[in-house]
Motif scaffolding. Structure first.
Motif, mmCIF file in Angstrom:
data_model
loop_
_atom_site.group_PDB
_atom_site.id
_atom_site.type_symbol
_atom_site.label_atom_id
_atom_site.label_comp_id
_atom_site.label_asym_id
_atom_site.label_seq_id
_atom_site.Cartn_x
_atom_site.Cartn_y
_atom_site.Cartn_z
ATOM 1 N N VAL A 85 48.024 24.443 40.861
ATOM 2 C CA VAL A 85 47.475 25.780 40.618
ATOM 3 C C VAL A 85 47.519 26.560 41.914
ATOM 4 C CG1 VAL A 85 45.936 25.833 38.638
ATOM 5 C CG2 VAL A 85 45.290 24.548 40.651
ATOM 6 N N LEU A 86 48.067 27.764 41.831
ATOM 7 C CA LEU A 86 48.192 28.570 43.039
ATOM 8 C C LEU A 86 47.720 29.987 42.737
ATOM 9 C CD1 LEU A 86 51.685 27.179 43.870
ATOM 10 C CD2 LEU A 86 49.809 27.101 45.469
ATOM 11 N N TYR A 87 47.367 30.704 43.782
ATOM 12 C CA TYR A 87 47.026 32.112 43.623
ATOM 13 C C TYR A 87 48.331 32.893 43.494
ATOM 14 C CZ TYR A 87 42.319 30.834 45.083
ATOM 15 O OH TYR A 87 41.084 30.271 45.154
ATOM 16 N N GLN A 88 48.524 33.515 42.328
ATOM 17 C CA GLN A 88 49.815 34.150 42.044
ATOM 18 C C GLN A 88 50.170 35.261 43.036
ATOM 19 O OE1 GLN A 88 52.017 33.019 39.864
ATOM 20 N NE2 GLN A 88 50.538 31.391 39.510
ATOM 21 N N GLU A 89 49.166 35.872 43.625
ATOM 22 C CA GLU A 89 49.459 37.027 44.487
ATOM 23 C C GLU A 89 49.549 36.663 45.962
ATOM 24 O OE1 GLU A 89 46.718 37.002 42.543
ATOM 25 O OE2 GLU A 89 46.813 38.655 41.109
ATOM 26 N N LEU A 90 49.428 35.372 46.289
ATOM 27 C CA LEU A 90 49.491 34.999 47.696
ATOM 28 C C LEU A 90 50.790 34.256 47.989
ATOM 29 C CD1 LEU A 90 45.905 33.713 48.602
ATOM 30 C CD2 LEU A 90 46.789 36.028 48.633
ATOM 31 N N THR A 91 51.364 34.536 49.158
ATOM 32 C CA THR A 91 52.563 33.819 49.579
ATOM 33 C C THR A 91 52.159 32.437 50.080
ATOM 34 O OG1 THR A 91 52.373 34.619 51.835
ATOM 35 C CG2 THR A 91 53.670 35.955 50.327
ATOM 36 N N GLU A 94 50.114 32.628 53.144
ATOM 37 C CA GLU A 94 48.736 33.049 52.889
ATOM 38 C C GLU A 94 47.902 31.951 52.224
ATOM 39 O OE1 GLU A 94 49.950 37.745 52.651
ATOM 40 O OE2 GLU A 94 49.781 36.555 50.829
ATOM 41 N N PHE A 130 56.491 33.733 46.921
ATOM 42 C CA PHE A 130 55.378 33.732 45.982
ATOM 43 C C PHE A 130 55.460 32.482 45.098
ATOM 44 C CE2 PHE A 130 54.865 38.508 46.252
ATOM 45 C CZ PHE A 130 53.596 38.415 46.758
#
Lengths: 244, 408
Positions: A85-91, A94, A130
């Motif tokens: 699971v990753l934050y979709q808006e962070l590279t 980040e 991303f």
């Protein structure tokens, strides 16, 4: 005694999935959590990382429970989920940075570790990507890098071997070995029993929400002498008893 | 395969009906009637001031018709799983796609007819066209749209290698040629040209599609984008669960993020600010509402109306942003990372304050520009400051603290 799970009854709803579970993970020890689909492995992990609250029983981590001091408790844990699971808006860069922020790591030192890890998992040229551009295996590697960036005392790794290439599996096992030497504890759930047999110090065999047996491989062999030599045989015989 | 399309169409229409009921609620219908009435009145008033013989009249007609010809997309209702499950049925998919095109005609052609119908009074006043010519032009427009949709259908196949026949430049060019010919010579010429185009594409496609593969990935993406557009529209009125929004890097805003120091207590500000700016879901909402508010305030005059409108828009923006607090609840690390919930709330309040302040400033500037009264500008500023402070610092924490408690 790093992690101590004692008499935990719990689950997602009022109906308990875990029925009075107790086991521990000592400092510098890799414990394998083994069980069929639905045996309660993920539920156990969710209780340990604090996503679920036990109905009964306690979970202590180096003397702290999550109720006493959630910060001190969580600070000690690094978690690698089964499905990345990753934050979709962070590279990627980040993601590493927020991990450092969350665990309050020293910026320069953490980046030095990060660069090493990124190189190992061949992600060092993808810092500005991303999550949407990563394959499933790459996402899993990002999870590993983020977790091993921290100085956690307990690593919780949910089924790490599926989806990773053989080279990455090997690198992950080396990382685990390295952290063990530094005194960290690892709780790992897996279905890949021959790898587990080679690397885990002890095993907790879960079945139907209960701890069937626990101990080192030789202890398990001694407890079930007719079952066979390998962890695979022992595990199969144990589930068969239940099915019959 | 036509059966499959029919089943899907039924499901699609049921879903659309569900959302349309929510969109066209009493309030919106009321507002829409007012708007249409106002526009119709304005249009008829404008027509009275026009005379025959302006050189620019056909140009305006051309522009409107060309743009309208692009409206109405090829709706395939293709789904992601189709490229696995329907791949063995690729030949049979032709019937499905033809059925899809037939369905797509409905809305597209209705739009064309309405547009020509609305444009007709303008053309009869400024260009002195008789009714028969207008009907002919309408016919040309319909045939042209038919041809354009045929191009879309043909482009679902790899009939022209890497270049697609339904590229927008190509569609615009064709529309301009056909319609300009009709407007500057005789409308029947446009009918003729559109017919030639339509038949040519049809014949050529009929001869070629059998040997070609469907561009599955591209068609799935096009359909996804089409549905996304529809969901986004609905999302302005109601919650749409399928909407995840798109993510853009927006590298030019990286400088802005540098202001947030990578410290432990700034974790959520770091995350929220990037999520807000790069995700289109919430930032789009803020931008849309701010722009609409600014436009409205520019045209509105009065002592109190601007104050009320500015306050209303800030309230709307602030209220719509509240769900963003839960944006990352499904990412497990939001719960596992050692960060106090209080810090999360604090970061969120900072973000809301920032966004509302910028929106308030922009709205206020328009009020200052549009209104000669210093009094109105002053009161607006005062009301805005109090409102932003109350919404962000008092209301938001109270409301969200309650939602955190409910979960625990």
């Amino acid at each position: 005694m790093a992690l101590e799970v004692s008499h935990v009854v719990g689950g997602y709803s009022q109906i308990p999935v875990l029925k009075d579970i107790s086991f521990d993970v000592k400092d510098g020890e890799l414990v394998g959590l083994i069980g069929l689909n639905g045996a309660g492995k993920s539920t156990t992990i969710n209780h340990v990382i604090g996503l679920l609250t036990p109905h009964k029983g306690t979970i202590t981590l180096n003397g702290v429970t999550i109720d006493q001091d959630s910060q001190a408790y969580k600070q000690q844990i690094a978690y690698i989920p089964e499905t990345p699971v990753l934050y979709q808006e962070l590279t990627l860069r980040e993601h590493l940075e927020v991990t450092m922020m969350a665990y309050d790591l020293d910026h320069d030192q953490a980046w030095a570790t990060a660069h090493e890890l990124l190189k190992t998992f061949r992600l060092d040229n993808k810092l500005d990507w991303f999550p949407a551009n990563f394959s499933k295996g790459m996402k899993q590697k990002v999870m590993i890098v983020c977790a091993f960036l921290t100085q956690a005392k307990l690593f919780i790794i949910d089924e790490p071997f599926l989806g990773l290439d053989p080279l990455a599996v090997n690198d992950l096992l080396n990382l685990i070995e390295d952290r063990k030497k530094k005194g960290a504890s690892i709780l790992m759930s897996t279905h890949v029993l021959d790898t587990a047999q080679r690397y885990c110090d002890r095993f907790v065999l879960l079945h139907d929400g209960q701890v069937k047996t626990e101990g080192t491989l030789s202890e398990l062999q001694a407890a079930l002498p007719e079952a066979g030599e390998s962890l695979n045989d022992i595990y199969l015989s144990m589930t068969k008893v239940d099915r019959a | 395969m036509t059966g499959l399309f029919k089943t899907r169409l039924q499901r699609h229409l049921r879903e659309m009906a569900k959302y349309l009921r929510l969109v066209f609620n009493d309030f919106f219908v009321f507002a829409l009637l007012f708007l249409l009435g106002g526009l119709g009145y304005g249009y008829s008033n404008m027509l009275k001031t026009l005379k025959t013989g302006y050189w620019w009249a056909p140009v305006v007609a051309l522009l409107v018709l060309v743009i309208v010809a692009q409206i109405g997309r090829f709706a395939t209702l293709i789904e992601d799983a189709d490229r696995v499950f329907l791949l063995p049925k690729e030949r049979a998919m032709h019937a499905y796609l033809v059925a899809a095109r037939r369905y797509s005609q409905g809305l597209a052609q209705a739009t064309q007819v309405i547009a020509v119908f609305l444009l007709a009074p303008f053309m009869s006043v400024t260009m002195a066209w008789p009714v028969l010519s207008l009907v002919e032009l309408g016919l040309a427009q319909i045939i042209l749209k038919d041809a354009l949709l045929r191009l879309d259908l043909a482009s679902a196949y790899q009939v022209t290698g890497q270049t697609r026949m339904n590229r927008w430049e190509f569609k615009w060019l064709l529309s301009i040629i056909v319609l300009a010919a009709g407007l500057w010579t005789l409308p029947l010429v446009a009918v003729g040209l559109a017919l030639i185009l339509d038949i040519a594409v049809a014949v050529w496609f009929a001869q070629h599609w059998q040997k070609q593969q469907i561009r599955w990935r591209e068609q799935i993406k096009i359909e996804d984008n089409r549905m996304l557009g529809i969901y986004r529209f609905f999302n302005m009125f109601t919650e749409v669960p399928m909407l995840s929004g798109t993510i853009k890097r927006r590298r030019y805003l990286d400088g802005l993020f540098k202001l947030i120091k990578p410290r432990h207590d700034k974790f959520y500000l770091y995350l929220y600010s990037r999520g807000m700016v790069r995700g289109s879901e919430f930032s789009g909402l803020v931008v849309r509402l701010t722009v609409i508010g600014m436009l409205l305030l520019y045209f509105v005059r009065g002592e109190w109306l601007p104050v009320i409108l500015a306050a209303l828009f800030i309230y709307l923006i602030g209220f719509q942003l509240l769900p963003f607090f839960q944006q990352y609840d499904d990412v497990v690390f939001t719960h596992v990372y050692p960060i106090l919930p209080a810090q999360r709330l604090k970061s969120f309040v900072t973000l809301i304050t920032l966004i509302l302040s910028v929106a308030a400033l922009l709205l206020w500037l328009v009020v200052v520009v549009a209104n000669p009264h210093l009094m109105t500008a002053g009161v607006t500023l005062l009301v805005e400051v109090v409102e932003v402070w109350y919404l962000a610092r008092i209301y938001t924490p109270q409301r969200l603290a309650r939602s955190i408690e409910n979960r625990a």
